[in-house]
Design an enzyme around this catalytic site. Structure first.
Site, PDB file in Angstrom:
ATOM      1  N   GLY A 136      43.037  47.909  35.700  1.00  0.00           N
ATOM      2  CA  GLY A 136      43.681  48.714  36.732  1.00  0.00           C
ATOM      3  C   GLY A 136      45.048  48.158  37.085  1.00  0.00           C
ATOM      4  O   GLY A 136      45.360  47.932  38.252  1.00  0.00           O
ATOM      5  N   VAL A 193      36.834  51.330  32.697  1.00  0.00           N
ATOM      6  CA  VAL A 193      35.853  50.226  32.733  1.00  0.00           C
ATOM      7  C   VAL A 193      34.432  50.713  33.013  1.00  0.00           C
ATOM      8  O   VAL A 193      33.472  49.976  32.786  1.00  0.00           O
ATOM      9  CB  VAL A 193      36.228  49.117  33.748  1.00  0.00           C
ATOM     10  CG1 VAL A 193      37.551  48.462  33.370  1.00  0.00           C
ATOM     11  CG2 VAL A 193      36.241  49.637  35.178  1.00  0.00           C
ATOM     12  N   SER A 205      36.834  43.433  48.589  1.00  0.00           N
ATOM     13  CA  SER A 205      37.478  44.083  49.733  1.00  0.00           C
ATOM     14  C   SER A 205      36.849  43.588  51.015  1.00  0.00           C
ATOM     15  O   SER A 205      35.656  43.263  51.047  1.00  0.00           O
ATOM     16  CB  SER A 205      37.301  45.600  49.651  1.00  0.00           C
ATOM     17  OG  SER A 205      37.701  46.197  50.873  1.00  0.00           O
ATOM     18  N   TYR A 247      31.680  52.351  48.410  1.00  0.00           N
ATOM     19  CA  TYR A 247      32.705  51.347  48.087  1.00  0.00           C
ATOM     20  C   TYR A 247      32.327  49.973  48.647  1.00  0.00           C
ATOM     21  O   TYR A 247      32.442  48.948  47.958  1.00  0.00           O
ATOM     22  CB  TYR A 247      34.042  51.825  48.659  1.00  0.00           C
ATOM     23  CG  TYR A 247      35.243  50.985  48.318  1.00  0.00           C
ATOM     24  CD1 TYR A 247      35.761  50.956  47.028  1.00  0.00           C
ATOM     25  CD2 TYR A 247      35.889  50.238  49.309  1.00  0.00           C
ATOM     26  CE1 TYR A 247      36.895  50.211  46.727  1.00  0.00           C
ATOM     27  CE2 TYR A 247      37.019  49.492  49.016  1.00  0.00           C
ATOM     28  CZ  TYR A 247      37.518  49.477  47.728  1.00  0.00           C
ATOM     29  OH  TYR A 247      38.638  48.737  47.428  1.00  0.00           O
ATOM     30  N   LYS A 252      31.541  46.584  46.507  1.00  0.00           N
ATOM     31  CA  LYS A 252      32.333  45.360  46.691  1.00  0.00           C
ATOM     32  C   LYS A 252      31.460  44.193  47.163  1.00  0.00           C
ATOM     33  O   LYS A 252      31.682  43.043  46.761  1.00  0.00           O
ATOM     34  CB  LYS A 252      33.477  45.618  47.682  1.00  0.00           C
ATOM     35  CG  LYS A 252      34.533  46.598  47.151  1.00  0.00           C
ATOM     36  CD  LYS A 252      35.193  46.097  45.865  1.00  0.00           C
ATOM     37  CE  LYS A 252      36.411  46.922  45.483  1.00  0.00           C
ATOM     38  NZ  LYS A 252      37.060  46.418  44.253  1.00  0.00           N
ATOM     39  N   ILE A 286      45.773  46.952  52.838  1.00  0.00           N
ATOM     40  CA  ILE A 286      46.972  46.670  52.048  1.00  0.00           C
ATOM     41  C   ILE A 286      47.726  47.977  51.813  1.00  0.00           C
ATOM     42  O   ILE A 286      47.105  49.029  51.623  1.00  0.00           O
ATOM     43  CB  ILE A 286      46.570  46.058  50.673  1.00  0.00           C
ATOM     44  CG1 ILE A 286      45.663  44.832  50.849  1.00  0.00           C
ATOM     45  CG2 ILE A 286      47.801  45.719  49.833  1.00  0.00           C
ATOM     46  CD1 ILE A 286      46.260  43.643  51.567  1.00  0.00           C
TER      47      ILE A 286
END
Lengths: 77, 247
Positions: B12, B64, B142, B155, B159, B188
């Site tokens: 990525g 992936v 994360s 998500y 993580k 971010i």
């Protein structure tokens, strides 16, 4: 090279042991100082060299050098 | 393998944190292999940018979440072709939604890309690094995998899972001088957070002691440290880069 010689060479390369330590009765963990990751690498190297698939149940039975000799003799083409 | 140039694989790598990581590792002297799924032009731009700065880089299309494709990539491009010094598992997707309305496919696609993908890459890289008797693996996780986040059950689960994978892999591979660590970014400035409304942004910012969203470069510096020889005695750790919002 015979099958046994090829197996022996892989063991010598993978475990970094002396060729004359690799006797049929030698146990990988107790006598040749292998750990579980070494054994896994050894199995993968055998699979690659002899084009065989060694299942987990079979792999767990390969405790001594002679076990590998026999397994490869029985299973490789 | 000693004649080969030390290579860092960044999944990525066409944008966001991955792009910053690719540029930073190239600056540290690694040849960088970056992967992308659909953003071929962006990936080519990152390669061009690295080359313009005197570095070496190549871009590869790789999803992936497709294990066979990952295996083929390692077989054809990595194994016995480069010295794989570093793997950065950065590729990730989000499919946000509240649990009550979350579809199985949204769960599966996030878990496939964000957890299974890194696992397969780590497995394939391990086969090579174990033989090399050295390696650095850095998983980008994360803060939501640590503290949870409404609307990101999939998500945050992926993580958090990747943190567990990091710790187990660190233990399994330590005997071969391979370190495995995670970097946990907070909020971010990237495409992933770019879609947020001003209101949500403000709400995030108010939770951050350092009072700003982080930059991709902030994260890249932490990744570069863990990928370097300086971090030789650090493994199984999660380094939070989150402005102090969660410890």
């Amino acid at each position: 090279m015979s099958v046994e010689e090829r197996v022996k060479q892989i063991i010598v390369d993978q475990l970094g042991v002396d060729a004359n330590e690799v006797v049929p009765e030698a146990a990988f963990i107790e006598d040749l100082g292998a750990d579980s990751l070494d054994l896994t690498e050894l199995i993968m190297a055998m699979e690659e060299e002899f084009k065989v698939q060694i299942g987990d149940t079979d792999a767990q039975k390969l405790l001594k050098v002679k076990d590998v000799y026999k397994y490869i003799a029985d299973h490789s083409a | 393998m000693s004649g080969f140039v030390a290579t860092a694989l960044v999944t990525g790598g066409s944008r966001g944190i991955g792009r910053a990581v690719a540029r930073t590792l190239a600056g540290e002297g690694f040849q960088v292999y970056l992967t992308y799924v659909s953003k071929a032009a962006e990936a080519a731009a990152v390669v061009a940018e690295i080359e313009a700065a005197g570095g070496k880089a190549r871009a590869f299309a790789l999803d992936v979440s497709r294990a066979e494709a990952v295996e083929a990539f390692f077989r054809e491009e990595i194994k016995e072709k480069v010295l794989l010094s570093v793997l950065v598992n950065n590729a990730g997707i989000t499919r946000d939604g509240l649990i009550l309305r979350m579809k199985d496919e949204d769960w599966d696609s996030v878990l496939d890309t964000d957890l299974r993908g890194p696992f397969v890459c780590l497995r394939e890289a391990s086969k090579i690094m174990v033989r090399q008797r050295r390696g650095r693996i850095v998983n980008v996780v994360s803060v939501v995998g640590q503290m949870g986040n409404a609307g990101q059950a999939n998500y945050s689960a992926a993580k958090a899972g990747l943190i567990g994978l990091t710790k187990s892999a660190a233990k399994e591979l330590a005997g071969r001088d391979i370190t495995v660590n995670a970097v946990a970014p907070g909020f971010i400035e990237t495409d992933m957070t770019g879609g947020l409304s001003e209101e949500v942004r403000k709400a995030y910012q108010d939770q951050i002691p350092l009072r700003r969203l982080g930059s991709a470069q902030d994260v890249a510096e932490a990744v570069a440290f863990l990928a370097s020889d300086k971090a030789a005695y650090i493994t199984g750790q999660v380094l939070a880069v989150n402005g102090g919002m969660y410890c």
